[in-house]
Design a protein around this motif. Structure first.
Motif, PDB file in Angstrom:
ATOM      1  N   TRP A  38       0.811  -1.219   0.000  1.00 55.58           N
ATOM      2  CA  TRP A  38       0.000   0.000   0.000  1.00 55.58           C
ATOM      3  C   TRP A  38       0.845   1.269   0.000  1.00 55.58           C
ATOM      4  CZ3 TRP A  38      -4.683  -0.579  -1.492  1.00 55.58           C
ATOM      5  CH2 TRP A  38      -5.402  -1.750  -1.200  1.00 55.58           C
ATOM      6  N   GLY A  39       1.973   1.250   0.719  1.00 57.98           N
ATOM      7  CA  GLY A  39       2.825   2.439   0.741  1.00 57.98           C
ATOM      8  C   GLY A  39       3.355   2.777  -0.638  1.00 57.98           C
ATOM      9  N   SER A  40       3.817   1.744  -1.356  1.00 58.01           N
ATOM     10  CA  SER A  40       4.336   1.961  -2.708  1.00 58.01           C
ATOM     11  C   SER A  40       3.244   2.417  -3.664  1.00 58.01           C
ATOM     12  CB  SER A  40       4.977   0.669  -3.228  1.00 58.01           C
ATOM     13  OG  SER A  40       5.435   0.831  -4.551  1.00 58.01           O
ATOM     14  N   LEU A  41       2.059   1.792  -3.536  1.00 55.88           N
ATOM     15  CA  LEU A  41       0.950   2.186  -4.396  1.00 55.88           C
ATOM     16  C   LEU A  41       0.531   3.628  -4.151  1.00 55.88           C
ATOM     17  CD1 LEU A  41      -1.302  -1.011  -4.251  1.00 55.88           C
ATOM     18  CD2 LEU A  41       0.025  -0.191  -6.199  1.00 55.88           C
ATOM     19  N   LEU A  42       0.521   4.023  -2.878  1.00 59.11           N
ATOM     20  CA  LEU A  42       0.128   5.388  -2.542  1.00 59.11           C
ATOM     21  C   LEU A  42       1.123   6.397  -3.092  1.00 59.11           C
ATOM     22  CD1 LEU A  42      -1.821   7.253  -1.021  1.00 59.11           C
ATOM     23  CD2 LEU A  42      -0.417   6.912   1.028  1.00 59.11           C
ATOM     24  N   ARG A  43       2.406   6.095  -2.938  1.00 60.32           N
ATOM     25  CA  ARG A  43       3.429   7.023  -3.434  1.00 60.32           C
ATOM     26  C   ARG A  43       3.402   7.122  -4.952  1.00 60.32           C
ATOM     27  NH1 ARG A  43       9.057   6.989  -0.018  1.00 60.32           N
ATOM     28  NH2 ARG A  43       8.158   7.620   1.970  1.00 60.32           N
ATOM     29  N   ASN A  44       3.252   5.992  -5.619  1.00 56.52           N
ATOM     30  CA  ASN A  44       3.189   6.028  -7.082  1.00 56.52           C
ATOM     31  C   ASN A  44       1.954   6.768  -7.571  1.00 56.52           C
ATOM     32  OD1 ASN A  44       5.574   4.631  -7.555  1.00 56.52           O
ATOM     33  ND2 ASN A  44       4.577   2.630  -7.414  1.00 56.52           N
ATOM     34  N   GLY A  45       0.837   6.569  -6.860  1.00 53.11           N
ATOM     35  CA  GLY A  45      -0.371   7.301  -7.232  1.00 53.11           C
ATOM     36  C   GLY A  45      -0.205   8.793  -7.031  1.00 53.11           C
ATOM     37  N   LEU A  46       0.444   9.159  -5.907  1.00 51.73           N
ATOM     38  CA  LEU A  46       0.693  10.575  -5.645  1.00 51.73           C
ATOM     39  C   LEU A  46       1.653  11.148  -6.676  1.00 51.73           C
ATOM     40  CD1 LEU A  46       0.127  12.950  -3.801  1.00 51.73           C
ATOM     41  CD2 LEU A  46       1.974  12.179  -2.304  1.00 51.73           C
ATOM     42  N   LEU A  47       2.648  10.349  -7.095  1.00 49.93           N
ATOM     43  CA  LEU A  47       3.577  10.785  -8.140  1.00 49.93           C
ATOM     44  C   LEU A  47       2.837  11.111  -9.422  1.00 49.93           C
ATOM     45  CD1 LEU A  47       6.357  11.138  -9.502  1.00 49.93           C
ATOM     46  CD2 LEU A  47       6.366   8.668  -9.905  1.00 49.93           C
TER      47      LEU A  47
ATOM     48  N   LEU B 238       7.090  12.569  -0.553  1.00 49.42           N
ATOM     49  CA  LEU B 238       7.106  11.689  -1.725  1.00 49.42           C
ATOM     50  C   LEU B 238       8.227  10.665  -1.661  1.00 49.42           C
ATOM     51  CD1 LEU B 238       6.444  14.286  -4.588  1.00 49.42           C
ATOM     52  CD2 LEU B 238       4.882  12.505  -3.797  1.00 49.42           C
ATOM     53  N   GLY B 239       9.384  11.053  -1.121  1.00 48.62           N
ATOM     54  CA  GLY B 239      10.510  10.126  -1.043  1.00 48.62           C
ATOM     55  C   GLY B 239      11.478  10.289  -2.202  1.00 48.62           C
ATOM     56  N   ARG B 240      12.687   9.769  -1.984  1.00 43.38           N
ATOM     57  CA  ARG B 240      13.789   9.956  -2.928  1.00 43.38           C
ATOM     58  C   ARG B 240      13.492   9.373  -4.302  1.00 43.38           C
ATOM     59  NH1 ARG B 240      18.025   6.764  -4.349  1.00 43.38           N
ATOM     60  NH2 ARG B 240      19.970   7.794  -5.001  1.00 43.38           N
ATOM     61  N   ARG B 241      13.038   8.128  -4.345  1.00 44.88           N
ATOM     62  CA  ARG B 241      12.813   7.466  -5.627  1.00 44.88           C
ATOM     63  C   ARG B 241      11.745   8.176  -6.448  1.00 44.88           C
ATOM     64  NH1 ARG B 241      11.821   1.143  -5.372  1.00 44.88           N
ATOM     65  NH2 ARG B 241      13.894   1.362  -4.440  1.00 44.88           N
TER      66      ARG B 241
ATOM     67  N   VAL C 225      15.781  22.305  -7.271  1.00 46.22           N
ATOM     68  CA  VAL C 225      16.560  22.467  -6.047  1.00 46.22           C
ATOM     69  C   VAL C 225      15.671  22.237  -4.828  1.00 46.22           C
ATOM     70  CG1 VAL C 225      18.078  24.004  -4.746  1.00 46.22           C
ATOM     71  CG2 VAL C 225      17.997  24.163  -7.245  1.00 46.22           C
ATOM     72  N   ASN C 226      14.454  22.755  -4.882  1.00 47.18           N
ATOM     73  CA  ASN C 226      13.524  22.594  -3.765  1.00 47.18           C
ATOM     74  C   ASN C 226      13.201  21.125  -3.526  1.00 47.18           C
ATOM     75  OD1 ASN C 226      13.403  25.398  -3.782  1.00 47.18           O
ATOM     76  ND2 ASN C 226      11.575  25.433  -5.071  1.00 47.18           N
ATOM     77  N   TYR C 227      12.794  20.434  -4.583  1.00 44.69           N
ATOM     78  CA  TYR C 227      12.413  19.031  -4.451  1.00 44.69           C
ATOM     79  C   TYR C 227      13.623  18.147  -4.173  1.00 44.69           C
ATOM     80  CZ  TYR C 227       7.719  20.191  -6.044  1.00 44.69           C
ATOM     81  OH  TYR C 227       6.454  20.723  -6.125  1.00 44.69           O
ATOM     82  N   GLY C 228      14.747  18.462  -4.815  1.00 49.21           N
ATOM     83  CA  GLY C 228      15.954  17.675  -4.587  1.00 49.21           C
ATOM     84  C   GLY C 228      16.466  17.798  -3.160  1.00 49.21           C
ATOM     85  N   SER C 229      16.389  19.008  -2.600  1.00 48.66           N
ATOM     86  CA  SER C 229      16.854  19.207  -1.222  1.00 48.66           C
ATOM     87  C   SER C 229      16.026  18.391  -0.239  1.00 48.66           C
ATOM     88  CB  SER C 229      16.777  20.695  -0.862  1.00 48.66           C
ATOM     89  OG  SER C 229      17.642  21.461  -1.676  1.00 48.66           O
ATOM     90  N   GLY C 230      14.722  18.338  -0.466  1.00 55.03           N
ATOM     91  CA  GLY C 230      13.876  17.543   0.407  1.00 55.03           C
ATOM     92  C   GLY C 230      14.114  16.058   0.267  1.00 55.03           C
ATOM     93  N   ALA C 231      14.381  15.620  -0.947  1.00 56.66           N
ATOM     94  CA  ALA C 231      14.537  14.184  -1.214  1.00 56.66           C
ATOM     95  C   ALA C 231      15.897  13.643  -0.804  1.00 56.66           C
ATOM     96  CB  ALA C 231      14.312  13.914  -2.699  1.00 56.66           C
ATOM     97  N   PHE C 232      16.941  14.476  -0.896  1.00 56.50           N
ATOM     98  CA  PHE C 232      18.296  13.975  -0.674  1.00 56.50           C
ATOM     99  C   PHE C 232      18.875  14.373   0.675  1.00 56.50           C
ATOM    100  CE2 PHE C 232      18.058  14.348  -5.408  1.00 56.50           C
ATOM    101  CZ  PHE C 232      17.942  12.982  -5.636  1.00 56.50           C
ATOM    102  N   GLY C 233      18.003  14.690   1.627  1.00 56.32           N
ATOM    103  CA  GLY C 233      18.434  14.795   3.012  1.00 56.32           C
ATOM    104  C   GLY C 233      19.071  16.105   3.424  1.00 56.32           C
TER     105      GLY C 233
END
Length: 236
Positions: free
Chosen positions: A20-29, A118-121, A160-168
């Motif tokens: 469900w976590g993967s499905l939710l993230r992919n759907g949000l993507l 959303l997460g890194r991937r 830069v905004n999204y990358g900063s959040g995703a890459f820690g």
């Protein structure tokens, strides 16, 4: 009879359960991608004159509307240039700069936290052609890296905004670097708007000084960041 251990009931249930976590993230993507693509290709901001007239009609509410619109634009691939210039036209250099910097920072912060969710991937897919550059430059980096990408000519804010959040990148580091690196550019664009509204020597001087600061900061951030990167190399 096989000597291999048989899976327990819990393991069989876990294997058969839906991710469900993967499905939710992919759907949000998918939702985020569709929204951003639609905004990038179909939404046209009004001209500076049209935007100025619409905000002026709102009176004091126009200040809130300007901030909200600026923040929303800053979260998308739509360039924020027209918003900063309009800020100068409407509010002058000082107030326009304060509102523009506040608006762009709120938008950048919102995108940062969206990327954390959303997460890194997922963000790597969202960044598209910018993914490799952002990942290479921000992975394990800090203040100087954010400043360098933010100040890099022709490189948009949103990766830069999204990358900063995703890459820690830490929240405090991200906000501090964003504030330091966006102020000169925002002030220069606001000054352009103020100069259009009321041509004068002072506005021209502000534009020139602001862009000089942008160039100096870009050179500083790049050299500091490259120096930090080289010290991390094995055997250096």
């Amino acid at each position: 009879m096989s000597d291999e251990p048989q899976p327990t009931h819990h393991e069989e249930h876990r294997r058969g359960s839906l991710p469900w976590g993967s499905l939710l993230r992919n759907g949000l993507l998918v939702v985020v991608l569709l929204i951003m693509l639609w905004l990038g290709f179909n939404v046209r901001l009004p001209s500076v004159g049209e935007l100025q007239a619409e905000i002026e009609e709102l009176g004091w509410v126009g200040v809130v509307a300007f901030l909200a619109l600026y923040a929303a634009v800053a979260m998308t691939p739509i360039p924020v240039t027209i918003m900063a210039v309009t800020g100068g036209l409407l509010f002058g250099v000082i107030i326009g700069s304060v509102l523009s910097v506040a608006g762009v920072l709120v938008g950048c912060w919102g995108a940062y936290w969206l990327a954390r969710g959303l997460g890194r991937r997922t963000v790597l897919k969202l960044l598209g052609e910018h993914a490799r550059k952002v990942e290479t430059n921000l992975q394990g980096a800090g203040f100087q890296a954010v400043c360098t990408l933010r100040l890099m000519p022709g490189f948009p804010y949103w990766p830069v905004n999204y990358g900063s959040g995703a890459f820690g990148i830490g929240q405090r580091t991200f906000l501090t670097a964003s504030l330091v690196s966006t102020v000169p550019g925002q002030v220069s664009l606001v000054a352009v708007g103020a100069f259009i509204a009321h041509p004068g020597v002072l506005s021209g001087i502000i534009v020139a000084c602001a862009w000089a600061v942008v160039l100096i900061m870009t050179a500083w951030a790049y050299r500091a960041w490259k120096g930090t990167s080289s010290r991390k190399l094995p055997g250096s």
